[in-house]
Every structure is written in C-alpha cells, then in structure tokens.
Write a protein that holds these residues in place. Structure first.
Motif, PDB file in Angstrom:
ATOM      1  N   VAL A   5      14.012 -13.428   2.464  1.00 33.74           N
ATOM      2  CA  VAL A   5      12.968 -13.184   0.900  1.00 33.74           C
ATOM      3  C   VAL A   5      12.596 -14.801   1.299  1.00 33.74           C
ATOM      4  CG1 VAL A   5      14.214 -11.897  -0.414  1.00 33.74           C
ATOM      5  CG2 VAL A   5      14.908 -14.757   0.037  1.00 33.74           C
ATOM      6  N   LYS A   6      11.191 -14.896   0.301  1.00 31.75           N
ATOM      7  CA  LYS A   6      10.257 -16.153   0.281  1.00 31.75           C
ATOM      8  C   LYS A   6      10.875 -17.411  -0.363  1.00 31.75           C
ATOM      9  CE  LYS A   6       5.988 -17.347  -1.539  1.00 31.75           C
ATOM     10  NZ  LYS A   6       4.882 -17.652  -2.567  1.00 31.75           N
ATOM     11  N   ARG A   7      12.092 -16.997  -1.450  1.00 28.50           N
ATOM     12  CA  ARG A   7      12.833 -18.414  -1.259  1.00 28.50           C
ATOM     13  C   ARG A   7      13.670 -19.348  -0.885  1.00 28.50           C
ATOM     14  NH1 ARG A   7      15.441 -13.772  -4.210  1.00 28.50           N
ATOM     15  NH2 ARG A   7      17.831 -13.854  -3.564  1.00 28.50           N
ATOM     16  N   LYS A   8      13.418 -18.054   0.397  1.00 27.67           N
ATOM     17  CA  LYS A   8      14.718 -19.393   1.356  1.00 27.67           C
ATOM     18  C   LYS A   8      14.005 -20.083   1.987  1.00 27.67           C
ATOM     19  CE  LYS A   8      18.370 -15.771   0.371  1.00 27.67           C
ATOM     20  NZ  LYS A   8      19.331 -16.690   0.298  1.00 27.67           N
ATOM     21  N   GLY A   9      12.581 -20.468   2.100  1.00 24.98           N
ATOM     22  CA  GLY A   9      12.303 -20.942   2.461  1.00 24.98           C
ATOM     23  C   GLY A   9      12.151 -20.963   4.076  1.00 24.98           C
TER      24      GLY A   9
END
Length: 316
Positions: free
Chosen positions: A187-191
């Motif tokens: 997911v995006k928040r994992k960077g």
C-alpha cells in the motif's frame, strides 16, 4: 480454555498471521480455538475450525473464555455486541497507529471520523494489546493496556516458492547487483516507491518485492514506464519470508507493524533499512541502542537520510 478469534478475512496479511501463530500455540497447548471472519478471502490455513460471519450475525459469545479481535471491523463488531457478552473477556490487538494509518490511506477527513469511532470502540474492551513501545505511548489512555511483541516460530523448511524467490536473488547477484528485499502488504503508506526511485538513479541495485495490495499495480506501472524490469521482481506473499532473506543484501523494513519481520532480518544477519518509523524504538528493551548496519529513512518530507546514501552506507 475456549478462545475465539474475530478477523476481517483469512488474507495473507500480518494481523492474520499473528492470529494464526496464536491459534497454533493455543491448540498445541490443548485449548479449543475457533476463528470467525467476514470477507470471503481464504489464503491462510488455521489449525482449527473457521466460519464466515456477517455484520448482523451473533455468535455464541459466552461459550468462550476469551474473544480476541484484530483490526477495525472485528473491533467494531465486538464493541457493538459488548453489552450482550456477560462471561467472556474481549481483547483486541492494535496493529497500527490508527489515526495516522487512516490519514495516509484515505485522507485526513476520513481519518478524523473513523479513527474516533474505532478508538471509542476499543475503550469498551476488557484489554487492548499493543505490539510495540511506540503504540503503548500513542494509546496510553486505554485503561487495561498490555505490551506484547509479536513473535514467530522459526521454520527453515524451503518450499518451491521460496526456492523461486531465492533463485531470482541469486540471478541478480550473478549479474553483479546488490539486492534489496521487502515483504509487506503493498500500500502507498509503506513508502516502497522510494526503492524504485533509487533503482532509477543507481544501476547497482536490484529489488525483490514480496507481497500484494492495492498499490502494487502502481509500482508495476512505474517499473514498466522506467524500463526497470531487468532489475525488479514481484512475488506474491509467501509464508515464512525469513527463509529467503539469507539471499538478500539488504532487507527493507517497511512499517512499525512488522516488528516480527525485524527479528527475522536480525536472525538472518541482513543489513536493515527502515522506511517509515523510528528505528531506535526497536532497541529500547535491548542492551544495545543501535547496530552499525541499521539505517532509518523517513517517508516523504520527513527524510533524514537520502535512500541512496543509506543503502550505500549499509553495504560498506
């Protein structure tokens, strides 16, 4: 003792694996365990009976001594039915910083509404379990708060899928590349996009990304547009990922929620890069405060050290 686990699904995600490890332990101790889940996703096998339920269903709550929920819907489900639970103790493991996780995934407006709802529900529980010291501080307002680190039973048996991933890493090494490996829900928040941007700038690195999720298609699109296919490989989630870490040059630690993966990397003696959380928090309970091969890289505007510099420092 009879224990029930309430889960969002049986998908191959960290909270589900945590519940699986607990179920295996308690079944092995001679306890009776049952698993209830909402979504019809069945990728993880449990050593006990499983049953799909709907939001309006009511299970026989008081047949159990402990009912243990993981993640938002199960927590809200138990909170909704709390007044009908007389005998059983209800417990939740909090796997994330709820407000910030929702803000990154869905925006601040959505987070402002649903984080309050979720946290208010957790206050109805007999106990909440935090998986690290950081979350203990975030949720200090909970009355019956316990710190219990996620654990994992080490099993070194290699499956065909493990061998496939290891062979890809060895192929990268044979080409003279340094291999970065990560394992997480994508997911995006994992960077994780940061790693691909690093590969775009530095041709000495290759990347093996293990996992699935909504953001994987975006990563794959970036790889295709930047013509990085020869140095990037995607694999679906695999159980016991520490089996493949022995072939990686650097393990990229994508989230504070994956503390158990940190211990796998430590056990495998792999250099470690942390993308989104204060790495020093991992060492608060240890005799040493840091290790020479650990580097913290903050996500987006909070950058403390450019990722390229961090990776090169790890490989010295």
């Amino acid at each position: 003792m009879k224990i029930a686990y309430i889960l969002p699904s049986l998908d191959s995600k960290a909270p589900i694996f945590v519940a699986k490890f607990l179920a295996e332990f308690f079944v092995g101790q001679g306890n009776e365990v049952a698993v209830f889940y909402f979504d019809d996703i069945c990728k993880v096998a449990f050593p006990c009976g499983t049953r799909r339920i709907n939001w309006g269903d009511k299970i026989s709550f008081d047949e159990f001594d402990i009912i243990h929920s993981h993640m938002r819907r199960p927590d809200l489900y138990l909170a909704k039915n709390a007044r009908n639970i007389r005998r059983a103790k209800i417990v939740s493991t909090v796997h994330c910083d709820i407000k910030n996780d929702l803000a990154i995934s869905y925006g601040r407006f959505v987070s402002a509404i649903f984080s309050r709802q979720w946290i208010r529900a957790l206050k109805k529980f007999d106990a909440t379990v935090q998986i690290n010291d950081f979350l203990m501080k975030v949720y200090a307002q909970f009355k019956h708060n316990a710190l219990i680190y996620n654990g994992v039973k080490i099993d070194l048996h290699e499956t065909e899928r493990h061998r496939e991933i290891c062979e890809k890493m060895l192929a990268f090494k044979s080409a003279g590349l340094k291999t970065i490996c990560s394992f997480s829900v994508i997911v995006k928040r994992k960077g994780l996009m940061q790693i691909l941007r690093l590969l775009e700038k530095d041709e000495c690195f290759a990347y093996v990304c293990i996992g699935s999720g909504d953001y994987r298609a975006e990563l794959e699109r970036f790889v295709s547009e930047r013509k990085l296919q020869s140095r990037v490989a995607f694999f679906d989630a695999v159980e016991r990922p520490y089996v493949v870490l022995k072939e990686a040059d650097i393990f990229c630690f994508p989230s504070y929620a994956f503390r158990w993966l940190f211990w796998k990397a430590l056990w495998s003696a792999r250099p470690l890069s942390a993308l989104t959380f204060p790495l020093s928090e991992l060492f608060l309970k240890m005799k040493f405060r840091s290790l020479p091969w650990t580097i913290q890289v903050r996500f987006k505007r909070h950058a403390r050290l450019p990722l390229k510099n961090a990776m090169q420092k790890l490989l010295r």
